[in-house]
Design a protein around this motif. Sequence first.
Motif, mmCIF file in Angstrom:
data_model
loop_
_atom_site.group_PDB
_atom_site.id
_atom_site.type_symbol
_atom_site.label_atom_id
_atom_site.label_comp_id
_atom_site.label_asym_id
_atom_site.label_seq_id
_atom_site.Cartn_x
_atom_site.Cartn_y
_atom_site.Cartn_z
ATOM 1 N N THR A 78 0.931 -1.261 -0.013
ATOM 2 C CA THR A 78 0.131 -0.209 0.425
ATOM 3 C C THR A 78 0.735 1.371 0.239
ATOM 4 N N ILE A 79 1.928 1.750 0.670
ATOM 5 C CA ILE A 79 2.765 2.050 1.074
ATOM 6 C C ILE A 79 3.477 2.637 -0.486
ATOM 7 N N GLU A 80 4.271 1.406 -1.338
ATOM 8 C CA GLU A 80 4.902 1.835 -2.471
ATOM 9 C C GLU A 80 3.759 2.520 -3.461
ATOM 10 N N ASP A 81 2.570 1.819 -3.309
ATOM 11 C CA ASP A 81 1.738 1.999 -4.628
ATOM 12 C C ASP A 81 1.185 3.352 -4.109
ATOM 13 N N LYS A 82 1.133 4.044 -3.447
ATOM 14 C CA LYS A 82 0.748 5.748 -3.113
ATOM 15 C C LYS A 82 1.777 6.482 -2.823
ATOM 16 N N PHE A 83 3.007 5.540 -2.654
ATOM 17 C CA PHE A 83 3.957 6.813 -2.421
ATOM 18 C C PHE A 83 5.600 6.602 -2.653
ATOM 19 N N GLY A 84 5.349 5.648 -2.863
ATOM 20 C CA GLY A 84 6.871 4.835 -3.695
ATOM 21 C C GLY A 84 7.788 5.000 -2.493
ATOM 22 N N HIS A 85 7.971 5.958 -1.017
ATOM 23 C CA HIS A 85 9.040 5.703 0.079
ATOM 24 C C HIS A 85 7.740 5.778 0.535
ATOM 25 N N LEU A 86 9.292 5.800 2.410
ATOM 26 C CA LEU A 86 8.662 5.945 3.281
ATOM 27 C C LEU A 86 9.828 7.125 3.866
ATOM 28 N N ASP A 87 9.610 8.074 4.745
ATOM 29 C CA ASP A 87 9.969 8.571 5.577
ATOM 30 C C ASP A 87 10.480 8.158 7.093
ATOM 31 N N VAL A 88 9.674 7.810 7.587
ATOM 32 C CA VAL A 88 10.194 7.836 8.899
ATOM 33 C C VAL A 88 9.255 6.930 9.533
ATOM 34 N N LEU A 89 9.483 6.120 9.980
ATOM 35 C CA LEU A 89 8.804 4.618 10.474
ATOM 36 C C LEU A 89 9.337 4.745 11.785
ATOM 37 N N ILE A 90 7.773 4.820 12.708
ATOM 38 C CA ILE A 90 7.260 4.168 14.232
ATOM 39 C C ILE A 90 7.526 3.053 14.834
ATOM 40 N N ASN A 91 8.106 2.255 15.153
ATOM 41 C CA ASN A 91 7.998 0.916 15.667
ATOM 42 C C ASN A 91 6.934 0.790 16.776
ATOM 43 N N ASN A 92 6.348 1.005 16.748
ATOM 44 C CA ASN A 92 5.756 2.070 18.447
ATOM 45 C C ASN A 92 4.734 0.554 19.415
ATOM 46 N N ALA A 93 4.232 -0.440 18.301
ATOM 47 C CA ALA A 93 3.218 -1.513 19.009
ATOM 48 C C ALA A 93 3.922 -2.291 19.603
ATOM 49 N N GLY A 94 3.473 -2.393 21.253
ATOM 50 C CA GLY A 94 4.477 -3.542 21.996
ATOM 51 C C GLY A 94 2.975 -3.885 22.901
ATOM 52 N N VAL A 95 3.918 -5.163 23.749
ATOM 53 C CA VAL A 95 2.489 -5.062 24.589
ATOM 54 C C VAL A 95 3.330 -5.486 26.437
#
Length: 249
Positions: A78-95
């Motif tokens: 989805t990100i590749e098709d819509k934007f072609g790149h990603l600037d910031v990845l925030i891996n926040n999910a946790g338990v």
Amino acid sequence: MSSKIILITGANSGVGFAAAKVIASASPNYHVLVGSRNPENGKKAVSELQAQGSIKGTLTDIQIDVNDQASIDAAAKTIEDKFGHLDVLINNAGVGTPNGDIKTQLERTFQTNVIGPIVVTHTLKPLLLKSKSPYSIYVTSGLGSLSKAADPNDPYSQARYDVYRASKAALNMLMIQESKEMGPKGVKTFAVCPGLVRSNLRGKTEADVSAGGHAGDPDVAGQTLLSVIEGKRDADVGKVVHKDGVHPW
Ligand SMILES: NC(=O)c1ccc[n+]([C@@H]2O[C@H](COP(=O)([O-])OP(=O)(O)OC[C@H]3O[C@@H](n4cnc5c(N)ncnc54)[C@H](OP(=O)(O)O)[C@@H]3O)[C@@H](O)[C@H]2O)c1
């Protein structure tokens, strides 16, 4: 100016929700992808965020379960098709530490807090490498510091949460190793400690959410994450940063 594309996992709640709010309120040039493993919760979060009045940037919900490779692959496409790149990845999910015997606790906690985020980064790496100024950020905890855990004078030295602490220590190690690999390719890798803030990590009663009245405002954690993606903490790349400085290993 083109938008900065920012993905936050687990952004339907707590620190992730606050980070989405603070970041999307900071600039019209920020497009925040509000990651949620449950699509309904993601849509609800985006509606609540858009109703805040402070939002200057844009927000879209995106389904991503960090424990499900098919879900991560679909988010990447989805990100590749819509934007072609990603600037910031925030891996926040946790338990926090789930119930069960020690093996179950270890498996479930490490799956979501260590394996999941590393697999998410690995999958999204090609999109990060297409950014002009990429950031890879892991939300960790000061409880993951080995030296603080071993220091009898540290205020949290007696706090157990053994499995949770071990998962964040492992995440920090992988963050250091990633920084060595990705730094020369232009990716700035950080771990960020949000501090003790209100969220559903400890449970959903008011006592759990507020950690018995001790937890602070998660927007402060959002401000710390914003300072990282705005380059204000670049001197501490490869480290565990918190709002006032850096945690020891
Ligand atoms: N709050 C604190 O005091 C504190 C302190 C230090 C570090 N942290 C860290 O902050 C981060 C966020 O936690 P929080 O405190 O904001 O707790 P939270 O309110 O429980 O939020 C955790 C988020 O992670 C999501 N999540 C859990 N498993 C997932 C999976 N397999 N795939 C995708 N998303 C998943 C949750 O989704 P659901 O809503 O669907 O469960 C939720 O959106 C965590 O990494 C935590 O360790 C928090």
